[in-house]
Structures are given as C-alpha cells and as structure tokens.
Scaffold this active site. Structure first.
Site, PDB file in Angstrom:
ATOM      1  N   ASN A 116       0.859  -1.175   0.000  1.00  0.00           N
ATOM      2  CA  ASN A 116       0.000   0.000   0.000  1.00  0.00           C
ATOM      3  C   ASN A 116       0.899   1.230   0.000  1.00  0.00           C
ATOM      4  O   ASN A 116       1.767   1.357   0.856  1.00  0.00           O
ATOM      5  CB  ASN A 116      -0.887  -0.001   1.253  1.00  0.00           C
ATOM      6  CG  ASN A 116      -1.655   1.309   1.445  1.00  0.00           C
ATOM      7  OD1 ASN A 116      -1.946   1.700   2.569  1.00  0.00           O
ATOM      8  ND2 ASN A 116      -2.010   1.982   0.382  1.00  0.00           N
ATOM      9  N   GLY A 117       0.689   2.109  -0.961  1.00  0.00           N
ATOM     10  CA  GLY A 117       1.512   3.314  -1.057  1.00  0.00           C
ATOM     11  C   GLY A 117       1.971   3.517  -2.477  1.00  0.00           C
ATOM     12  O   GLY A 117       1.419   2.931  -3.415  1.00  0.00           O
TER      13      GLY A 117
END
Ligand SMILES: O=P(O)(O)OC[C@H]1O[C@H](OP(=O)(O)OP(=O)(O)O)[C@H](O)[C@@H]1O
Ligand SMILES: NC(=O)CC[C@H](N)C(=O)O
Ligand SMILES: [Mg+2]
Length: 508
Positions: A101-102
C-alpha cells in the site's frame, strides 16, 4: 490507498484473508488477490473487481495453507490491468509474495537499477513489483545459501529503506521462512498488528487498519512503527526491529479525512474522533462567516462526512437532517477509476428527499472536495429538490497539490481548487457560499485526539513532500506521463474493467 493484510495461523487462512479484505474493501475497489503458503508452495489468485466478485468457491479451495497475505487495490502506478493486481510473486530467493500500500517516488530509477545492476526483469509498470524485486535482491544478498536468519531479514529491510523512496506499507511471505511486514521510515501509510491467543499458541494478523483485526477477533497489539519491520517465523515467533536510520512518524492526513474507516484507530487516533473534531473546528469557522440563524438545516454528504456534519450541527445549534439517501450497493465514487464513471455514479449513488430541502437554506457538509465531481452534482440536486440557498462546507482544506504517496490525484488540472480562489470554486460548484477547513485546524483535529501526533503528510494541501525527493520537475513528469501515457491510460483501462462488472444504467 490499498488494503493489505497478512496472517499466520494454526489453521487454514483462506477464509480469514477473504474476510479481512472485505473489511478493507473501502481502501480499494479495483482488484483483489490472496496468496497463501503451504508446504513451501504458494497458491495465489487475483483478478480485477470487488472482493466478493473476485473469489469463487473453487478459488478459495485452492488457497491452501496456514499463512498468507491479501490485497485490495486502488491503482496509483502503472495501469489497472489484471497483471498489476496484487500480491506479486518472485521465485528467487526462496520464493516471495508481496502486497503493497503506497506509492514509490523513485520507481523509474529503481527499475533501471534492477535491470542494469541487479539483473532482474520487471514485467509490469507497477511500482509494487519493483519494490518486491528490491526486497528479493536484498534478501539474496543478506542470506547465506539456503539459510535466512532473522538478522538477514532485517538487514534486507534496512537496505530496502535505503533504496526505496516514497510511501510503502508492506506484507510479504518468504516461503519456508515466515511473514514479514514493514512500514516506510516516514510512516505515511498505516499498518498495525494484532494477536489471537489460541490453545496452540498465538496467531498474528497484520493489516492496514485496526478494523480488520477487531472484525476477526484479533486483539490489537500496536501500530507498526515507521521504519520498523516485524517478522513472524515459521515457529510463530514474533521478531521486531527498527530498520531505518532516521524514522519519524508523519501519517497521511487524508486517511483521517476520507480514506480510512471511522471505526479504525490509526497511530493512536480514532478516525471517528478526529472527524468529530473536524466538524467542531469547521463550525467555528462557519460561525465567523455566516450567522447561524441563516442556516435552516445541516446535511452530510453520505458516507464519509457524517461524523463531521453531526458535530458541526451540534456546535452551530442547527438541526441535523439526512436529505440525501445513499444506495448502499454502489461503491465509493472517489476511488473509482475514470471521471465519466465517477460523475454518473454520484447520481446513481445519492438521491435527494425533496421535503427536506423545500424552501430551506441548507448547509451541505462533505469531508473533502477533490475533483469537485460530488459537490457539483450535489449542489444541483439540492436546488432541484427545492433548496432556497445552498451553502457548502468541506471538512478538509482545498486540495491543490498532487498526491504521490498512494492517492490517485496525480495531476493539478484535475483538482477543482487548483488555480482557483475559494470564490471561484464556489461559483464552479454553483453554491451560494463555500467554506473550507483551515489546514492548521485539520491537523489539530488529529493531534487533539492523539497529542503524540505532531507531524503529518499533508502534501495535497500544502505542497510539502515529506520524503524530500519530490521536485517540481518530478511532478511535471508525473503529469506528463498521465496526460500522454505510453501504454493504455490507467483510468480508461480501469473504467472498462469496472464497467464490465457494473454496466452503466443510463447514458450521461
Ligand atoms: O470532489 P470529489 O472528486 O468528488 O471527491 C470528494 C468526494 O469523494 C468522496 O466520496 P465517496 O463517494 O468516494 O465515498 P464516501 O461514500 O465514503 O463518502 C469524498 O467523501 C467526497 O464526497
Ligand atoms: N493505492 C495504493 O496503495 C497502490 C499500490 C501500488 N502503487 C499500485 O498501484 O498497485
Ligand atoms: Mg463522500
């Protein structure tokens, strides 16, 4: 943002991972995937679509094993094609699967380095595949032969921190060795860990948000610290170590504004409590601009603005009413790919109750105004329903800078407040008056709830990019890439996939 989850249990984890992804569905609606590990073999299934549409019984049966990871995707890099759904897999060393995530800000350099120096081929445009290969390379360097001890795992993560820039919360499985989770040195995206004590010993679950732990009967242990790595080995021993040189906690403010579920606690601050505070601060500002007696009713734009709107109404002493009803079968519109689909979905998703509007001065409250898709439609709907005056308030400040850390707002010209004054935005959304939260008040809404939180990633509001590597040229390049994609544009490709799942009902 995306949702990530990793689990080590004593029993099969396929259902647990599926349930965790359902609890994280609000973080990504575009694709979903699960990879489990069983007798040193991985089973993996991933595809475009919502969690409930991706997995069939036959897929679930094939996901054998007592440990695994899962992902629900909201794309920010590459395209939305199925090949870029996560988890990703690489076969050497040991066999590794990873969910991220990111968003990396040095993806291009790393990809080049991978090819020239580390002799690794990256097969998609996904930054997460790059990240997996950096980790794999560093694990290979740190390990000796077939053995991989805990020190080597942490050394590899320390090297990832030195090479990767941007935002990353990660779960990864190293076949035959264990489950690894880590968070970037700035702690931009959230990650927490929980435990379930069983007769056979503890089971661990790592997830983007605490709601996934609680919903599955795990006790929240703590947030994973910025730069920290947690490794649960095959004997279910938990090891943790700080792997970054200068870690600092700067959680993304937009998680509190919109991304996260209100029932999650992120870095020690209840998302719900911060949204209530946002409503209180916004009420103070509104009071200075408009006499409360000129407002007949306060209304939220469902769903995310509800806590702020409730508290705002209370503080102003004005009646709170629900004038818009949400069709619960339509997903979040902001994280839908493609502007055409977003616009259509606002009307499909929200419907006005005319009696609540007729002849009234209504104050509509939303958590944020980004592209203005929602606010433009909603103001018109309020007028069509008979409102006399429509005042609009946003619990977040104007979004004027692109986000490069995992929220899909990469170009300035798509942001309604970019290059416009508040009055011009007000005109654009055809409201009679518009009030935005101040950034300082937004930050205080979070630090009031957890005073230990003093620094934030708030680049989309203030243009300060905490990782220090995001220059104006970098932003120009990102924009150009989005305007002139070398392959299929992210949004159109994704829109097609989404439309295939959800055929449009009416023409625009
Ligand atoms: O200005 P825009 O580009 O329209 O983006 C902002 C809107 O998008 C989000 O709603 P969404 O429908 O995604 O989710 P929600 O139901 O959680 O509020 C957010 O809550 C705002 O309403
Ligand atoms: N929103 C996210 O966290 C996206 C993760 C990753 N950058 C992708 O595009 O798949
Ligand atoms: Mg909304």
């Amino acid at each position: 943002m995306c949702g990530i989850v990793g689990v080590v249990s004593h029993t099969p984890v396929n259902q647990l991972l599926y349930d965790a992804l359902l609890l994280l569905q609000h973080r990504g609606q575009d694709a979903a995937g699960i990879a489990t590990n069983h007798s040193s073999m991985f089973s993996m299934y991933k595809a475009n679509g919502l969690v409930r549409d991706v997995f069939r019984t036959r897929n679930m049966r094939s996901l054998a094993g007592n440990s695994g990871i899962g992902h629900c995707r909201y794309p920010t890099a590459g395209s939305s094609s199925e090949e870029e759904a996560q988890p990703f897999y690489v076969n050497a060393p040991f066999g590794i699967t990873l969910a991220h995530n990111g968003n990396l800000t040095n993806q291009a350099e790393l990809k080049d380095e991978m090819f020239r120096k580390d002799r690794r081929h990256i097969n998609t445009d996904s930054d997460s595949e790059v990240l997996l290969n950096v980790l794999a390379h560093e694990l290979q360097e740190a390990s000796t032969g077939f053995t991989l001890d805990v020190d080597a795992v942490f050394k590899a993560v320390a090297m990832v921190h030195r090479r990767a820039r941007g935002a990353y919360a990660v779960v990864a499985q190293i076949s035959g060795h264990g489950l690894l989770a880590f968070r970037d040195p700035f702690g931009i995206r959230p990650l927490c860990i929980g435990v379930n004590e069983t007769e056979d010993g503890p089971e661990y679950l790592v997830a983007s948000e605490s709601v996934a732990l609680e919903g599955l009967g795990f006790r929240f242990m703590r947030d994973i610290a910025p730069g920290e790595a947690v490794f649960i080995d095959n004997d279910r021993q938990l090891h943790a170590r700080q792997c970054a040189d200068n870690p600092s906690l700067n959680p993304c403010v937009f998680e509190y504004v919109y991304l996260a579920r209100p029932d999650s606690v992120i870095d020690g601050a209840s998302v719900y409590a911060t949204r209530l505070r946002m409503g209180e601060y916004l009420a103070e500002k509104i009071r200075k601009e408009i006499p409360a007696e000129e407002i007949d009713v306060v209304m939220p734009i469902p769903d995310s603005s509800r806590p702020a709107a409730i508290q705002l109404a209370l503080k102003l002493g004005v009646e709170y009413r629900e004038g818009f009803i949400k069709n619960r079968y339509i997903g979040r519109t902001f994280i839908m790919p493609g502007q055409g689909q977003r616009r259509k979905s606002v009307r499909q998703k929200l419907n006005a109750i005319p009696s609540e509007f007729k002849g009234k001065n209504v104050l509509l409250v939303d958590d944020s105004i980004v592209r203005g898709t929602t606010s433009r439609e909603i103001v018109q709907m309020a007028r069509e329903a008979g409102a006399r005056k429509v005042i609009f308030a946003s619990a977040a400040p104007p979004v004027i800078f692109p986000n490069v850390y995992g929220i899909d707002m990469p170009t300035r010209d798509e942001l309604i407040a970019y290059g416009r004054t508040v009055e011009e935005v007000c005109k654009e959304i055809t409201a009679d008056h518009l009030v935005y939260q101040d950034l300082d008040a937004l930050k205080r809404s979070i630090s009031d709830v957890n005073p230990a939180l003093t620094s934030f990633e708030a680049s989309c509001f203030d243009g300060v990019y905490i990782t220090g590597d995001v220059t104006p040229e970098y932003l120009d390049n990102v924009e150009q890439a989005r305007h002139n994609p070398k392959s299929k544009p992210v949004v159109e490709d994704a829109a097609r996939n989404q439309l295939a799942l959800n055929p449009p009902v009416a023409a625009e």
